[in-house]
Scaffold this motif. Structure first.
Motif, PDB file in Angstrom:
ATOM      1  N   UNK A  91       0.834  -1.208   0.000  1.00  0.00           N
ATOM      2  CA  UNK A  91       0.000   0.000   0.000  1.00  0.00           C
ATOM      3  C   UNK A  91       0.866   1.253   0.000  1.00  0.00           C
ATOM      4  N   UNK A  92       1.959   1.207   0.757  1.00  0.00           N
ATOM      5  CA  UNK A  92       2.872   2.351   0.801  1.00  0.00           C
ATOM      6  C   UNK A  92       3.482   2.612  -0.570  1.00  0.00           C
ATOM      7  N   UNK A  93       3.839   1.544  -1.273  1.00  0.00           N
ATOM      8  CA  UNK A  93       4.405   1.701  -2.623  1.00  0.00           C
ATOM      9  C   UNK A  93       3.398   2.372  -3.554  1.00  0.00           C
ATOM     10  N   UNK A  94       2.131   2.018  -3.428  1.00  0.00           N
ATOM     11  CA  UNK A  94       1.094   2.645  -4.252  1.00  0.00           C
ATOM     12  C   UNK A  94       0.922   4.109  -3.859  1.00  0.00           C
ATOM     13  N   UNK A  95       0.971   4.392  -2.558  1.00  0.00           N
ATOM     14  CA  UNK A  95       0.857   5.773  -2.095  1.00  0.00           C
ATOM     15  C   UNK A  95       1.999   6.633  -2.632  1.00  0.00           C
ATOM     16  N   UNK A  96       3.185   6.057  -2.693  1.00  0.00           N
ATOM     17  CA  UNK A  96       4.343   6.815  -3.172  1.00  0.00           C
ATOM     18  C   UNK A  96       4.146   7.266  -4.612  1.00  0.00           C
ATOM     19  N   UNK A  97       3.566   6.407  -5.443  1.00  0.00           N
ATOM     20  CA  UNK A  97       3.303   6.777  -6.838  1.00  0.00           C
ATOM     21  C   UNK A  97       2.291   7.915  -6.896  1.00  0.00           C
ATOM     22  N   UNK A  98       1.221   7.810  -6.103  1.00  0.00           N
ATOM     23  CA  UNK A  98       0.200   8.858  -6.085  1.00  0.00           C
ATOM     24  C   UNK A  98       0.777  10.169  -5.564  1.00  0.00           C
ATOM     25  N   UNK A 121      12.109  11.577  -6.823  1.00  0.00           N
ATOM     26  CA  UNK A 121      11.510  10.396  -6.207  1.00  0.00           C
ATOM     27  C   UNK A 121      10.762  10.799  -4.946  1.00  0.00           C
ATOM     28  N   UNK A 122       9.940   9.893  -4.463  1.00  0.00           N
ATOM     29  CA  UNK A 122       9.160  10.113  -3.246  1.00  0.00           C
ATOM     30  C   UNK A 122       9.359   8.939  -2.303  1.00  0.00           C
TER      31      UNK A 122
END
Length: 324
Positions: A87-94, A114-115
């Protein structure tokens, strides 16, 4: 190396998107860890996902340049932690796309690289490059309100950008800045010249577009051998007679000696009977040669096409995988 836990239960752990290193201790119940174990740790940034590298010792503390522990190892990851990591990886993209959009709307002269969304959610770190100082206070306010988290803007250099995004170097192995290098030392044209590396920018430049870090690895050995050998321009005497040093083969510890009659012979250092004159090329001549080579390199560099930018990271990418 014996990876059994020491009495202090202290371990060197790698964590964070920039692959930070620190000494983390285990307090309370015993947690079975060894090299390569994935762990949940508490650092000064919050709760993070890390990887155990080795048992901590005085030598590791000296190498890391620390005098106290960095944080604690809390536990081994659970299935819930694994799901939260995705979920964190998906949040980073958003969050990356959101910040990039705001940067465009505010016309800020900065490039988002990067984030990093800290595993525990304590903060979000945005890494960017810029050639000038940026007033991003309004940007931080909007991001903090939108994501309900502490926002940290971290300006990085070109080499740090490669450390975040690069994968493999020309050698076919993972780039050094993203594996074992704790810090990236300066690299100069003098190092490439001493090792007789080509001055073609495409061959001695890394993924960051700067001179490769590996040019520094053997530099000290080359410099040590250079000091042991007579300099170029020196007059030496061998069993073949008297001649002038015209080139050095540093790793082999041999010299190219030009004798009378235009004979040039590769001569081992042990065959040098005496050095008549150690005076090498005049300093002004060496400077002139270095300036010409540097100018040639810069002209070649300016003709190269711009370095391509990597698209946003795929959420399924696992940046905490062990080095291949």
């Amino acid at each position: 190396m014996d990876m059994s836990a020491p009495p202090s239960q202290a371990w060197v752990v790698r964590y964070g998107v920039t692959r930070l290193l620190g000494e983390f201790v285990i307090r309370g119940p015993h947690i079975p860890v060894s090299r390569g174990t994935q762990v949940i740790v508490r650092s000064d940034r919050g709760t993070e996902w890390g990887e155990v590298l080795c048992a901590a010792s005085e030598s590791t503390r000296e190498w890391l340049g620390i005098d106290k522990e960095t944080g604690r190892i809390l536990r081994l990851p659970t299935l819930d932690d694994e799901r939260h990591k995705d979920r964190v990886a998906q949040l980073e993209v958003e969050e990356f796309n959101s910040c990039k959009q705001l940067i465009g709307e505010m016309s800020l002269q900065m490039q988002l690289v990067d984030t990093e969304h800290v595993f525990g959610g304590e903060r979000i770190v945005f890494y960017y490059v810029s050639e000038q100082r940026i007033d991003f206070r309004e940007l931080v306010k909007v991001l903090a309100k939108r994501h309900q988290s502490r926002i940290e803007m971290r300006q990085i250099g070109i080499r740090d950008e490669a450390r975040l995004l690069a994968d493999y170097g020309d050698c076919g192995k993972p780039v050094c800045c993203n594996t074992h290098l704790k810090e990236m030392p300066p690299v100069s044209m003098k190092m490439a010249k001493l090792q007789k590396a080509t001055l073609d920018p495409s061959k001695i430049s890394g993924r960051c577009g700067r001179l490769k870090c590996c040019l520094r690895y053997e530099y000290d050995t080359y410099e040590e051998h250079r000091k042991e050998l007579p300099p170029i321009g020196a007059t030496v005497v061998t069993k073949l007679g008297q001649g002038r040093v015209v080139a050095q083969e540093l790793l082999a510890k041999k010299l190219m000696v030009a004798y009378e009659g235009q004979r040039t012979v590769l001569t081992d250092q042990k065959e040098i009977i005496t050095v008549v004159g150690k005076k090498g090329l005049p300093a002004a001549v060496e400077r002139e040669i270095e300036e010409e080579e540097a100018e040639e390199f810069m002209q070649s560099e300016s003709s190269r096409p711009p370095r391509p930018q990597r698209p946003p990271r795929n959420p399924s990418e696992n940046r905490n995988q062990p080095d291949r």
